[in-house]
Design a protein around this motif. Sequence first.
Motif, short mmCIF file in Angstrom:
data_model
loop_
_atom_site.label_atom_id
_atom_site.label_comp_id
_atom_site.label_asym_id
_atom_site.label_seq_id
_atom_site.Cartn_x
_atom_site.Cartn_y
_atom_site.Cartn_z
N GLY A 193 0.90 -1.37 0.07
CA GLY A 193 0.04 0.08 0.18
C GLY A 193 0.81 1.11 -0.04
N LYS A 194 0.35 2.31 -0.42
CA LYS A 194 1.08 3.57 -0.55
C LYS A 194 1.29 4.23 0.84
CE LYS A 194 -0.46 4.72 -5.08
NZ LYS A 194 -1.21 5.71 -6.03
N SER A 198 -1.66 4.49 3.83
CA SER A 198 -2.77 3.35 3.43
C SER A 198 -3.19 2.58 4.73
CB SER A 198 -2.52 2.26 2.36
OG SER A 198 -1.18 1.83 2.81
N LYS A 245 -0.66 0.61 6.47
CA LYS A 245 0.29 -0.64 6.77
C LYS A 245 1.09 -0.32 7.99
CE LYS A 245 2.98 0.24 3.40
NZ LYS A 245 2.80 1.48 3.13
N HIS A 248 5.89 -0.63 -0.04
CA HIS A 248 5.18 0.45 -0.77
C HIS A 248 5.22 0.11 -2.23
CE1 HIS A 248 8.37 2.88 0.13
NE2 HIS A 248 8.31 3.36 -1.13
N GLU A 285 5.76 -1.70 -5.62
CA GLU A 285 5.18 -2.52 -6.24
C GLU A 285 6.00 -3.79 -6.92
OE1 GLU A 285 1.92 -3.23 -6.98
OE2 GLU A 285 1.40 -1.45 -5.91
N ARG A 314 -3.52 -6.22 -0.28
CA ARG A 314 -3.09 -4.70 -0.52
C ARG A 314 -4.23 -3.84 0.18
NH1 ARG A 314 -1.09 -2.81 -5.26
NH2 ARG A 314 -1.29 -4.94 -6.15
N LYS A 355 -5.85 0.12 0.90
CA LYS A 355 -5.72 1.50 0.50
C LYS A 355 -6.81 2.30 1.21
CE LYS A 355 -7.21 3.62 -4.03
NZ LYS A 355 -7.54 3.60 -5.23
N ASP A 356 -6.64 3.56 1.71
CA ASP A 356 -7.49 4.18 2.70
C ASP A 356 -7.93 3.51 3.90
OD1 ASP A 356 -7.12 6.30 0.63
OD2 ASP A 356 -8.58 5.59 -0.35
N VAL A 379 -8.16 -3.81 0.20
CA VAL A 379 -8.91 -3.64 -1.19
C VAL A 379 -8.62 -4.84 -1.94
CG1 VAL A 379 -9.22 -1.31 -1.18
CG2 VAL A 379 -7.18 -2.48 -2.17
N ALA A 406 -1.25 -2.40 -10.07
CA ALA A 406 -1.67 -1.55 -9.07
C ALA A 406 -3.11 -0.99 -9.13
CB ALA A 406 -0.73 -0.26 -9.21
#
Length: 229
Positions: free
Chosen positions: A37-38, A41, A43, A198, A200, A211, A213-214, A218, A228
């Motif tokens: 995750g970015k 996110s 993590k 983060h 990929e 994964r 996200k926010d 997801v 991605a």
Amino acid sequence: MSNVIDIKSGEIKQSTVTVLKDININISSNDIVYLIGKTGSGKSSLLKTLYGELKMFAGTGGVAGFDLNKLKKKDVPNLRRSIGIVFQDFQLLTDRTVLKNLLFVMGASGWKDKTLMEKRAKEVLQLVGIEDKINSMPYALSGGEQQRVSIARALLNKPKLILADEPTGNLDPETSEEIMRLLDDLHKAGNTIVVVTHEEDIAKMCSRIVRLKDGIIVEDKKNKMQKAI
């Protein structure tokens, strides 16, 4: 096969802000999972929950035989002795040799017999391929070698779970691939590993990706390569 991590309908807050919600994840013994995750996110918050720094606000959670819902402050050291953590920035003590770094950790986690301590230190350094660096100072090692020492340190107490937090974040691409191959070899030898990243490209060797996200999961797929989101 038992689950080393089992979280159902998990919700995690920092102060009054919900950072993770509706988290459902189970990881079996001897599995390897890449948590991707970015930045932002969720993590790091999930990782902190796994080693007892953040509490479960809602849902249920178990890690390495510990009930996260009932975890008290006095239980956290025992939880962390059941988990090996590999850090992005290595976190080695720069004023002592590789051997003394490992002996310090063992002493802090309850080891008493110096002969057994030195034997175990040599064993884990051999596992990560740097037994010849046992008397070296950290500053004399390359970044990849320092990360191998960090991985060796995580293996000392034969943990039920290894958490690798951005283990290649400070390494060049070639060294990063070597470290990921080492983690994969350790998994094949029977270790349960969660790799947080983060990047990929780092996930290309994995068999399972989770994964974030926010603050929600997801994707949770067993696959060799994912696109991605």
